[in-house]
Design a protein around this motif. Structure first.
Motif, PDB file in Angstrom:
ATOM      1  N   ILE A 138       0.861  -1.204   0.022  1.00  0.00           N
ATOM      2  CA  ILE A 138       0.022  -0.027  -0.238  1.00  0.00           C
ATOM      3  C   ILE A 138       0.852   1.290   0.087  1.00  0.00           C
ATOM      4  N   PHE A 139       2.000   1.180   0.754  1.00  0.00           N
ATOM      5  CA  PHE A 139       2.801   2.443   0.775  1.00  0.00           C
ATOM      6  C   PHE A 139       3.447   2.671  -0.551  1.00  0.00           C
ATOM      7  N   GLN A 140       3.832   1.548  -1.147  1.00  0.00           N
ATOM      8  CA  GLN A 140       4.192   1.501  -2.568  1.00  0.00           C
ATOM      9  C   GLN A 140       3.392   2.434  -3.795  1.00  0.00           C
ATOM     10  N   TYR A 141       2.195   1.653  -3.397  1.00  0.00           N
ATOM     11  CA  TYR A 141       1.275   2.298  -4.349  1.00  0.00           C
ATOM     12  C   TYR A 141       1.016   3.800  -4.160  1.00  0.00           C
ATOM     13  N   VAL A 142       0.920   4.171  -2.866  1.00  0.00           N
ATOM     14  CA  VAL A 142       0.563   5.819  -2.605  1.00  0.00           C
ATOM     15  C   VAL A 142       1.829   6.527  -3.122  1.00  0.00           C
ATOM     16  N   GLU A 143       3.092   6.133  -2.982  1.00  0.00           N
ATOM     17  CA  GLU A 143       4.454   6.610  -3.406  1.00  0.00           C
ATOM     18  C   GLU A 143       4.399   6.815  -5.105  1.00  0.00           C
ATOM     19  N   GLN A 144       3.708   5.874  -5.699  1.00  0.00           N
ATOM     20  CA  GLN A 144       3.763   5.939  -6.832  1.00  0.00           C
ATOM     21  C   GLN A 144       2.568   6.728  -7.581  1.00  0.00           C
ATOM     22  N   CYS A 162      -9.911  -0.414   4.484  1.00  0.00           N
ATOM     23  CA  CYS A 162      -9.886   0.550   5.274  1.00  0.00           C
ATOM     24  C   CYS A 162      -9.707   0.035   6.716  1.00  0.00           C
ATOM     25  N   ARG A 163     -10.198  -1.072   7.273  1.00  0.00           N
ATOM     26  CA  ARG A 163     -10.167  -1.549   8.572  1.00  0.00           C
ATOM     27  C   ARG A 163      -8.742  -1.941   8.891  1.00  0.00           C
ATOM     28  N   PHE A 164      -8.127  -2.795   7.658  1.00  0.00           N
ATOM     29  CA  PHE A 164      -6.882  -3.240   7.678  1.00  0.00           C
ATOM     30  C   PHE A 164      -5.894  -2.145   8.010  1.00  0.00           C
ATOM     31  N   PHE A 165      -6.074  -1.269   7.020  1.00  0.00           N
ATOM     32  CA  PHE A 165      -4.830  -0.095   7.124  1.00  0.00           C
ATOM     33  C   PHE A 165      -4.834   0.708   8.376  1.00  0.00           C
ATOM     34  N   LYS A 166      -6.147   1.028   8.787  1.00  0.00           N
ATOM     35  CA  LYS A 166      -6.320   1.860  10.046  1.00  0.00           C
ATOM     36  C   LYS A 166      -5.773   0.822  11.331  1.00  0.00           C
ATOM     37  N   LYS A 167      -6.189  -0.381  11.387  1.00  0.00           N
ATOM     38  CA  LYS A 167      -5.562  -1.243  12.431  1.00  0.00           C
ATOM     39  C   LYS A 167      -4.014  -1.233  12.409  1.00  0.00           C
ATOM     40  N   ASN A 168      -3.247  -1.217  11.211  1.00  0.00           N
ATOM     41  CA  ASN A 168      -1.851  -1.534  11.061  1.00  0.00           C
ATOM     42  C   ASN A 168      -0.964  -0.313  11.157  1.00  0.00           C
ATOM     43  N   THR A 169      -1.572   0.745  10.932  1.00  0.00           N
ATOM     44  CA  THR A 169      -0.919   2.233  10.729  1.00  0.00           C
ATOM     45  C   THR A 169      -1.420   3.022  11.697  1.00  0.00           C
ATOM     46  N   GLY A 170      -2.487   2.928  12.355  1.00  0.00           N
ATOM     47  CA  GLY A 170      -3.036   4.159  13.396  1.00  0.00           C
ATOM     48  C   GLY A 170      -3.708   5.091  12.736  1.00  0.00           C
ATOM     49  N   MET A 171      -3.811   5.187  11.355  1.00  0.00           N
ATOM     50  CA  MET A 171      -4.361   6.288  10.485  1.00  0.00           C
ATOM     51  C   MET A 171      -5.423   5.702   9.531  1.00  0.00           C
ATOM     52  N   SER A 172      -6.241   6.652   9.104  1.00  0.00           N
ATOM     53  CA  SER A 172      -6.822   6.120   7.708  1.00  0.00           C
ATOM     54  C   SER A 172      -5.962   6.160   6.494  1.00  0.00           C
ATOM     55  N   PHE A 173      -6.640   5.514   5.473  1.00  0.00           N
ATOM     56  CA  PHE A 173      -5.659   5.490   4.300  1.00  0.00           C
ATOM     57  C   PHE A 173      -5.624   7.044   3.564  1.00  0.00           C
ATOM     58  N   LEU A 174      -6.772   7.892   3.746  1.00  0.00           N
ATOM     59  CA  LEU A 174      -6.616   9.014   3.114  1.00  0.00           C
ATOM     60  C   LEU A 174      -5.771  10.102   4.096  1.00  0.00           C
ATOM     61  N   GLN A 175      -5.621   9.704   5.251  1.00  0.00           N
ATOM     62  CA  GLN A 175      -4.841  10.395   6.097  1.00  0.00           C
ATOM     63  C   GLN A 175      -3.344  10.199   5.783  1.00  0.00           C
ATOM     64  N   TYR A 176      -3.024   8.877   5.325  1.00  0.00           N
ATOM     65  CA  TYR A 176      -1.669   8.520   5.095  1.00  0.00           C
ATOM     66  C   TYR A 176      -1.303   9.235   3.702  1.00  0.00           C
ATOM     67  N   VAL A 177      -2.131   9.494   2.834  1.00  0.00           N
ATOM     68  CA  VAL A 177      -2.021   9.778   1.638  1.00  0.00           C
ATOM     69  C   VAL A 177      -1.801  11.375   1.782  1.00  0.00           C
ATOM     70  N   SER A 178      -2.639  12.034   2.554  1.00  0.00           N
ATOM     71  CA  SER A 178      -2.228  13.373   2.969  1.00  0.00           C
ATOM     72  C   SER A 178      -0.834  13.636   3.488  1.00  0.00           C
ATOM     73  N   HIS A 179      -0.257  12.720   4.498  1.00  0.00           N
ATOM     74  CA  HIS A 179       0.739  12.700   5.010  1.00  0.00           C
ATOM     75  C   HIS A 179       1.955  12.854   4.130  1.00  0.00           C
ATOM     76  N   VAL A 180       1.682  11.679   3.190  1.00  0.00           N
ATOM     77  CA  VAL A 180       2.839  11.748   2.208  1.00  0.00           C
ATOM     78  C   VAL A 180       2.961  12.909   1.241  1.00  0.00           C
TER      79      VAL A 180
END
Length: 284
Positions: free
Chosen positions: A180-186, A209-227
């Motif tokens: 997922i991290f690699q997908y976002v970076e691309q 959504c559940r998987f990403f939140k559980k393993n990173t502590g943030m939502s997928f869209l929050q992670y995209v914003s951080h990147v």
């Protein structure tokens, strides 16, 4: 933009890397198989992992255990510190079951019974700093001895058993998180839709959504914003493009939301960041 660092001449066969680092960039959420020891010499950092936020000040020590997703935001002027990566698998010759131990050592939360041991760790890192600046021919031996002493204290005073099943499950989950991290970076410069990301990973949207939140502590869209914001941070420091151009080239078009999120994460505005960096010798 990578960190500027001096990697010391310790053989990687020992199982660890020692870097005296001048931080020139922040670290968005990421993970690695090595355990990381971060010791701040100058400046400060805010580290987030497993839903907790830790403020690291000068002469503070922080341990990030292997395979823990974490994010680090550094203070300007540039933060300096020691960053040590330790491969648990390489240390099996000393302790065959070391990968079954979890290490927890935080500057903010040493238990009362651990305080003396925590102080001893900090003294070892001060000694390591002095060794680095003197650089005697014996430096590889002396620094390696200090790292092993640090590991001995961490194992004796700051470790707890991890069930083998938890390790196996965790490694499998982290491999998928890394995809997922690699997908976002691309794709972070493009409009990133939740459904498209889930489809690319072959996952149901709700499970994704559940998987990403559980393993990173943030939502997928929050992670995209951080990147995106971390890339914008670098472009503000190292390019002359306008703030608007930088923002849009990194996939953000909502000005109001951008300024709000930037201030929340970096505690300054984009203009203030550029002003802080003008006289900074590490920002070229």
């Amino acid at each position: 933009m990578e960190t500027i660092f001096k990697e010391t001449n310790v053989s990687p066969e020992m199982g660890f890397q020692i870097k005296f680092v001048t931080m020139s960039c922040n670290s968005p959420p990421h993970w690695h198989r090595e355990m990381e020891i971060l010791y701040i010499l100058n400046g400060s950092a805010v580290l987030t992992m497993e839903g907790e936020t830790y403020c690291i000040k000068p002469l503070d020590l922080m341990v990030v255990d292997s395979s823990i997703i974490h994010e680090v935001v550094y203070e300007l002027p540039q933060t300096m510190g020691i960053c040590i990566h330790i491969s648990k698998s390489s240390l099996r010759r000393y302790m065959p079951d070391i990968e079954l131990l979890g290490i927890t050592c935080h500057a903010n939360k040493p238990l009362p019974k651990q305080q003396d041991s925590y102080n001893r760790l900090c003294e070892y890192l001060k000694d390591l700093t002095q060794l680095y600046f003197v650089q005697k021919p014996s430096y590889p031996f002396a620094s390696s001895a200090l790292i092993l002493s640090i590991l001995a204290v961490l194992v004796d005073e700051f470790s707890s058993p991890i069930p083998d099943t938890v390790i196996t499950t965790g490694n499998s989950q982290l491999s998928r998180v890394e995809q997922i991290f690699q997908y976002v970076e691309q794709h972070y410069k493009e409009p990133v839709e939740l459904q498209a990301a889930a489809d690319a990973l072959g996952l149901n949207k709700e499970y994704f959504c559940r998987f990403f939140k559980k393993n990173t502590g943030m939502s997928f869209l929050q992670y995209v914003s951080h990147v995106r914001l971390n890339h914008i941070y670098q472009d503000l420091l190292y390019t002359d493009s306008s703030i608007q151009e930088i923002m849009e080239s990194n996939g953000i078009f909502n000005n109001k939301m951008f300024y709000k999120q930037f201030k929340e994460i970096f505690h300054c505005t984009p203009r203030e960041l550029r002003k802080l960096s003008r006289d900074n010798p590490y920002v070229q």
